[in-house]
Design a protein around this motif. Structure first.
Motif, PDB file in Angstrom:
ATOM      1  N   GLN A  52       0.826  -1.202   0.000  1.00  9.28           N
ATOM      2  CA  GLN A  52       0.000   0.000   0.000  1.00  9.28           C
ATOM      3  C   GLN A  52       0.859   1.251   0.000  1.00  9.28           C
ATOM      4  O   GLN A  52       0.426   2.304  -0.453  1.00  9.28           O
ATOM      5  CB  GLN A  52      -0.925   0.024   1.226  1.00  9.28           C
ATOM      6  CG  GLN A  52      -2.038  -0.996   1.160  1.00  9.28           C
ATOM      7  CD  GLN A  52      -2.773  -1.121   2.498  1.00  9.28           C
ATOM      8  OE1 GLN A  52      -2.415  -0.506   3.490  1.00  9.28           O
ATOM      9  NE2 GLN A  52      -3.811  -1.951   2.511  1.00  9.28           N
ATOM     10  N   SER A  53       2.082   1.134   0.495  1.00 12.65           N
ATOM     11  CA  SER A  53       2.995   2.274   0.543  1.00 12.65           C
ATOM     12  C   SER A  53       3.814   2.417  -0.737  1.00 12.65           C
ATOM     13  O   SER A  53       4.707   3.244  -0.794  1.00 12.65           O
ATOM     14  CB  SER A  53       3.945   2.129   1.729  1.00 12.65           C
ATOM     15  OG  SER A  53       3.226   2.088   2.926  1.00 12.65           O
ATOM     16  N   GLY A  54       3.541   1.567  -1.729  1.00 12.13           N
ATOM     17  CA  GLY A  54       4.199   1.723  -3.026  1.00 12.13           C
ATOM     18  C   GLY A  54       5.267   0.705  -3.349  1.00 12.13           C
ATOM     19  O   GLY A  54       5.884   0.784  -4.405  1.00 12.13           O
ATOM     20  N   ALA A  55       5.519  -0.254  -2.477  1.00 14.09           N
ATOM     21  CA  ALA A  55       6.534  -1.273  -2.760  1.00 14.09           C
ATOM     22  C   ALA A  55       5.943  -2.342  -3.682  1.00 14.09           C
ATOM     23  O   ALA A  55       4.783  -2.713  -3.537  1.00 14.09           O
ATOM     24  CB  ALA A  55       7.013  -1.918  -1.462  1.00 14.09           C
ATOM     25  N   ALA A 155      -2.667   6.468   8.667  1.00 11.07           N
ATOM     26  CA  ALA A 155      -2.059   7.682   8.127  1.00 11.07           C
ATOM     27  C   ALA A 155      -0.553   7.718   8.360  1.00 11.07           C
ATOM     28  O   ALA A 155       0.207   8.051   7.444  1.00 11.07           O
ATOM     29  CB  ALA A 155      -2.713   8.911   8.751  1.00 11.07           C
ATOM     30  N   PHE A 156      -0.109   7.352   9.561  1.00 14.18           N
ATOM     31  CA  PHE A 156       1.301   7.550   9.895  1.00 14.18           C
ATOM     32  C   PHE A 156       2.159   6.306   9.797  1.00 14.18           C
ATOM     33  O   PHE A 156       3.332   6.411   9.461  1.00 14.18           O
ATOM     34  CB  PHE A 156       1.417   8.192  11.282  1.00 14.18           C
ATOM     35  CG  PHE A 156       0.882   9.591  11.277  1.00 14.18           C
ATOM     36  CD1 PHE A 156       1.622  10.630  10.762  1.00 14.18           C
ATOM     37  CD2 PHE A 156      -0.394   9.852  11.733  1.00 14.18           C
ATOM     38  CE1 PHE A 156       1.118  11.913  10.721  1.00 14.18           C
ATOM     39  CE2 PHE A 156      -0.917  11.132  11.703  1.00 14.18           C
ATOM     40  CZ  PHE A 156      -0.157  12.169  11.188  1.00 14.18           C
ATOM     41  N   SER A 161      -3.202   8.292   2.538  1.00 11.05           N
ATOM     42  CA  SER A 161      -3.906   9.574   2.524  1.00 11.05           C
ATOM     43  C   SER A 161      -5.287   9.382   3.147  1.00 11.05           C
ATOM     44  O   SER A 161      -5.779   8.259   3.292  1.00 11.05           O
ATOM     45  CB  SER A 161      -4.048  10.081   1.087  1.00 11.05           C
ATOM     46  OG  SER A 161      -4.965   9.256   0.381  1.00 11.05           O
ATOM     47  N   GLN A 162      -5.953  10.489   3.463  1.00 13.78           N
ATOM     48  CA  GLN A 162      -7.296  10.400   4.035  1.00 13.78           C
ATOM     49  C   GLN A 162      -8.257   9.731   3.050  1.00 13.78           C
ATOM     50  O   GLN A 162      -9.115   8.948   3.456  1.00 13.78           O
ATOM     51  CB  GLN A 162      -7.798  11.796   4.419  1.00 13.78           C
ATOM     52  CG  GLN A 162      -7.054  12.374   5.599  1.00 13.78           C
ATOM     53  CD  GLN A 162      -7.496  13.792   5.939  1.00 13.78           C
ATOM     54  OE1 GLN A 162      -8.024  14.519   5.107  1.00 13.78           O
ATOM     55  NE2 GLN A 162      -7.273  14.183   7.188  1.00 13.78           N
ATOM     56  N   THR A 163      -8.101  10.017   1.777  1.00 12.00           N
ATOM     57  CA  THR A 163      -8.954   9.399   0.764  1.00 12.00           C
ATOM     58  C   THR A 163      -8.747   7.888   0.726  1.00 12.00           C
ATOM     59  O   THR A 163      -9.708   7.114   0.670  1.00 12.00           O
ATOM     60  CB  THR A 163      -8.671  10.006  -0.632  1.00 12.00           C
ATOM     61  OG1 THR A 163      -8.834  11.425  -0.533  1.00 12.00           O
ATOM     62  CG2 THR A 163      -9.579   9.442  -1.688  1.00 12.00           C
ATOM     63  N   GLU A 164      -7.484   7.453   0.789  1.00 13.61           N
ATOM     64  CA  GLU A 164      -7.187   6.017   0.788  1.00 13.61           C
ATOM     65  C   GLU A 164      -7.750   5.343   2.041  1.00 13.61           C
ATOM     66  O   GLU A 164      -8.280   4.227   1.962  1.00 13.61           O
ATOM     67  CB  GLU A 164      -5.669   5.784   0.720  1.00 13.61           C
ATOM     68  CG  GLU A 164      -5.047   6.169  -0.602  1.00 13.61           C
ATOM     69  CD  GLU A 164      -3.524   6.171  -0.565  1.00 13.61           C
ATOM     70  OE1 GLU A 164      -2.926   5.892  -1.617  1.00 13.61           O
ATOM     71  OE2 GLU A 164      -2.942   6.449   0.500  1.00 13.61           O
TER      72      GLU A 164
END
Length: 195
Positions: A52-55, A155-156, A161-164
């Motif tokens: 989800q973080s792009g990996a 979020a952290f 993002s809030q949308t995700e």
């Protein structure tokens, strides 16, 4: 605790109390069955967070291995008074992801003679304050209602993002924003004196 010794189980459901029992068994007895149970529980979750973080899937799998190896080798550093086992593992995961992406950075080469490096000597007082601060933040997070804590962790820790977050939790964006605002208010009140 269910299915902790089943190697064919791709994912297990464990409670926070189970996590604590397993961590203690690993720390005290180097119990490989306990580690396997923790791995089966957290491995898929950490991998999902990484993706989800792009990996990509291969990098996410590498990061899972790094995270769980860190859990095994640094289990003696876990302190229950600073937060839950899941918070500790997700923090390790977040740091591993940041470290990996920093190493893969496409920054241009810099001559070592032009770089100023800060002293690596650790100021004991700074380390103590940082440790205390991290413990207070973890405790404050644990005191949040579950729905607010989940949004803050998404979020952290997961860098969403809030949308995700709204899409993942099937909530209206406004609900996510208001829960996040409520959580910030509570955290700010609890951590007002923390520097």
């Amino acid at each position: 605790m269910r299915a902790i010794h089943n190697p064919d189980c791709a994912e297990t459901e464990l409670t926070p109390e189970d996590h604590l029992v397993l961590i203690k068994r690993i720390a005290e007895k180097r119990d490989r069955d306990a580690f396997q149970a923790l791995f089966l529980h957290f491995g898929p979750r950490v991998k999902a967070i990484m993706q989800q973080s792009g990996a990509d899937p291969a990098l996410a799998e590498d990061l899972v291995q790094d995270v769980m190896l860190t859990v095994w080798s640094k289990v003696h550093l876990y302190a229950a008074e600073r937060g839950t086992v899941s918070t500790w593992i997700y923090t390790i995961a977040r740091n591993a992801r940041i470290d990996r992406f920093r190493r893969r950075s496409s920054r241009p080469y810099q001559d070592l003679d032009t770089i100023e490096v800060a002293s690596e000597e650790c100021n004991g007082e700074d380390a103590l304050f940082a440790s205390q601060r991290a413990g207070l933040v973890a405790l404050a997070l644990e005191e949040l209602p579950a729905e607010q804590r989940e949004i803050i962790e998404s979020a952290f820790v997961r860098d969403m993002s809030q949308t995700e977050i709204a899409e993942k939790l099937s909530l209206p964006l406004g609900t996510v924003k208001s829960r996040m605002r409520l959580a910030y208010t509570k955290l700010k009140a609890k951590l007002e004196g923390v520097q």
